[in-house]
Design a protein around this motif. Structure first.
Motif, PDB file in Angstrom:
ATOM      1  N   THR A  34       0.805  -1.229   0.000  1.00 49.17           N
ATOM      2  CA  THR A  34       0.000   0.000   0.000  1.00 49.17           C
ATOM      3  C   THR A  34       0.832   1.270   0.000  1.00 49.17           C
ATOM      4  N   LEU A  66       1.996   2.581   2.612  1.00 50.59           N
ATOM      5  CA  LEU A  66       1.772   3.258   3.892  1.00 50.59           C
ATOM      6  C   LEU A  66       2.934   2.997   4.843  1.00 50.59           C
ATOM      7  N   SER A  78      -7.017   1.394   1.676  1.00 46.04           N
ATOM      8  CA  SER A  78      -6.036   2.397   2.121  1.00 46.04           C
ATOM      9  C   SER A  78      -6.211   3.704   1.357  1.00 46.04           C
ATOM     10  N   ASN A  79      -6.543   3.627   0.063  1.00 44.62           N
ATOM     11  CA  ASN A  79      -6.765   4.854  -0.712  1.00 44.62           C
ATOM     12  C   ASN A  79      -8.004   5.602  -0.220  1.00 44.62           C
ATOM     13  N   ARG A 120      -7.034   7.377   2.931  1.00 45.77           N
ATOM     14  CA  ARG A 120      -6.190   8.533   2.608  1.00 45.77           C
ATOM     15  C   ARG A 120      -7.042   9.730   2.193  1.00 45.77           C
ATOM     16  N   MET A 173      -8.363  11.649   5.204  1.00 45.96           N
ATOM     17  CA  MET A 173      -7.407  12.055   6.233  1.00 45.96           C
ATOM     18  C   MET A 173      -7.213  13.566   6.192  1.00 45.96           C
ATOM     19  N   LEU A 198      -1.535   7.457   8.645  1.00 49.05           N
ATOM     20  CA  LEU A 198      -2.210   6.189   8.389  1.00 49.05           C
ATOM     21  C   LEU A 198      -1.155   5.125   8.172  1.00 49.05           C
TER      22      LEU A 198
END
Length: 468
Positions: free
Chosen positions: A359, A361, A428-429, A432, A435, A441
């Motif tokens: 990801t 991250l 995860s996108n 994001r 956020m 994250l």
């Protein structure tokens, strides 16, 4: 005779050669020859007119210098003639108007103004760039042998002319041969200076492994060593995130990546080139046309394009870039490419050590460091401001949230790990996208995520929520 000497001054300016070092340009000519002729055959005001008209005409047509440089040169020429007439007047006043006194006075009158000009030019340059003592000493060392040699050659030319002006023809051939040898020596010295510049460039950019620092240093060094007022350098990493640095006003139309169609011809060619306004227009780089002719050099290591450097608005003795500049930039680009590759590899290793490979991250280790930093910052703030923990007023808190995906194992078991990876990336996108600046994250492991954020939270509400 005024016209003849004016033409002679023009020819002397036409055959001038330059020593260039970074933004500094040192010019050498054989103007002492027409100067000594003017001392013998012309009154001062005609000598000044011949010097200014003959020399400035060539400077305007050949070098296209700006107005302030033309005015400065005109002032130097006037001072040069005045000093020369004063010196020869003192010599002939003390020793008479004999041939020996005339030749000695002419040689001295030709050499001294050249040295004065060198000091004055150094003083003007140092007002902007500093280093007056270093520049003045270098020019005095250089012209300490050029000026006496030129003045003696001029006196040798004058000797037969004192008997008959037609005998000047006898001395022309050796004077031309002497000047040819001096120009060859000057050009050779310039090549050694350029080679030293290249070694200096490598020493500056070689040690750095930080891409942003490397890009900034390389742009600054290219601007200094290639005498460009505007330089922009952009480097692309494997995620196509650009690292850009500019000297002077940033140049427009810089590529965002190697797939920028406007720069496809440059990247496909792979060599350092000088692009004219017409070529820029045909490539669709219309905003760059106002910068004039530009130098472009793709930065590559092997067959991989790593970035691009663009130079515009040459500063120095010559207002336009030439073939020598193209060759120098090509050599610098060849040296910069492998260094940039090492810096990118270093950045990649550091990124992979602190981020999740799927990801992108921050990983668990990076997240724990962020939490430790937040706790430390909170404790330091509490101690400094002496904040009581039982205050009921709203205040900022660092909050950690742990998140996992329900039934994620079923996705892997039924649809395969490839689908599970896509789900993690998409999740995860989405996180994001919501956020706030400053939030962190992280993917801890598998389907486990964590968020560190700072929010304004009412303490009463916090205690109330925790009691239910």
């Amino acid at each position: 005779m005024v016209l003849v000497i004016a033409v002679a001054f023009g020819l002397a300016e036409r055959t001038v050669f330059h020593f260039e070092f970074r933004r500094e340009a040192i010019s050498a000519s054989i103007s002492e020859v027409p100067l000594v002729l003017a001392l013998v055959y012309l009154p001062p005001w005609q000598a000044v007119a011949a010097r200014i008209v003959g020399s400035l005409l060539i400077i305007v047509l050949q070098w296209r210098s700006p107005l302030h440089k033309l005015l400065f040169n005109a002032a130097l020429f006037t001072l040069e003639i005045a000093v020369a007439y004063r010196i020869i007047g003192l010599v002939t006043g003390a020793f008479g108007h004999s041939t020996t006194a005339m030749l000695f006075g002419a040689a001295l009158a030709a050499a001294v103004p050249t040295l004065i000009d060198a000091v004055l030019v150094s003083a003007v340059i140092s007002l902007v760039e500093g280093g007056f003592k270093e520049r003045a000493l270098y020019e005095l060392r250089l012209f300490g042998w050029i000026a006496p040699l030129n003045s003696m050659a001029a006196a040798a030319l004058l000797a037969p002319a004192l008997m008959s002006p037609w005998l000047l023809v006898v001395s022309v051939v050796p004077i031309i041969a002497l000047w040819t040898v001096m120009r060859a020596h000057g050009n050779l010295e310039q090549k050694f200076r350029d080679l030293d510049d290249l070694h200096g460039f490598v020493r500056k950019v070689g040690p750095s492994l930080d891409i942003d620092e490397l890009v900034q240093t390389a742009a600054a060094e290219a601007a200094s060593r290639l005498r460009a007022r505007r330089v922009s350098l952009v480097a692309f990493d494997e995620t196509s995130r650009g690292h850009c640095a500019s000297i002077g006003a940033a140049l427009p139309c810089l590529p965002a990546g190697v797939d920028d169609l406007r720069w496809s011809h440059v990247f496909a060619d792979g060599t350092t080139r000088q692009l004219t306004g017409e070529q820029l227009q045909s490539y669709g780089l219309t905003e760059l046309v106002d910068a004039g002719d530009v130098l472009v050099a793709p930065l590559h290591d092997g067959g991989t394009v790593l970035g691009l450097i663009v130079l515009a608005e040459r500063d120095g003795a010559e207002a336009r870039f030439g073939e020598a500049d193209v060759n120098r930039l090509s050599t610098m680009a060849d040296q910069l490419g492998p260094t940039l590759r090492k810096a990118m590899l270093h950045e990649k290793i550091e990124f992979e050590a602190s981020h999740d490979g799927l990801t992108g991250l921050p990983n668990r280790k990076s997240f724990e460091r962020c939490v430790d930093l937040a706790v430390t910052r909170r404790n330091e703030s509490r101690n400094f401001l002496q904040i009581e923990p039982e205050l009921d007023d709203p205040t900022e808190f660092d909050v950690v949230m742990l998140i996992d995906l329900d039934r994620f194992k079923e996705v892997n078991d039924t649809l395969g790990h490839h689908a599970g990876d896509h789900l993690l990336i998409d999740f995860s996108n989405r996180l994001r996208a919501i956020m706030q600046p400053g939030d962190v994250l992280s993917r801890l492991a598998g389907d486990e995520f964590a968020i560190l954020c700072r929010r304004n939270i009412d303490r009463k509400s916090t205690r109330l929520n925790s009691s239910h």
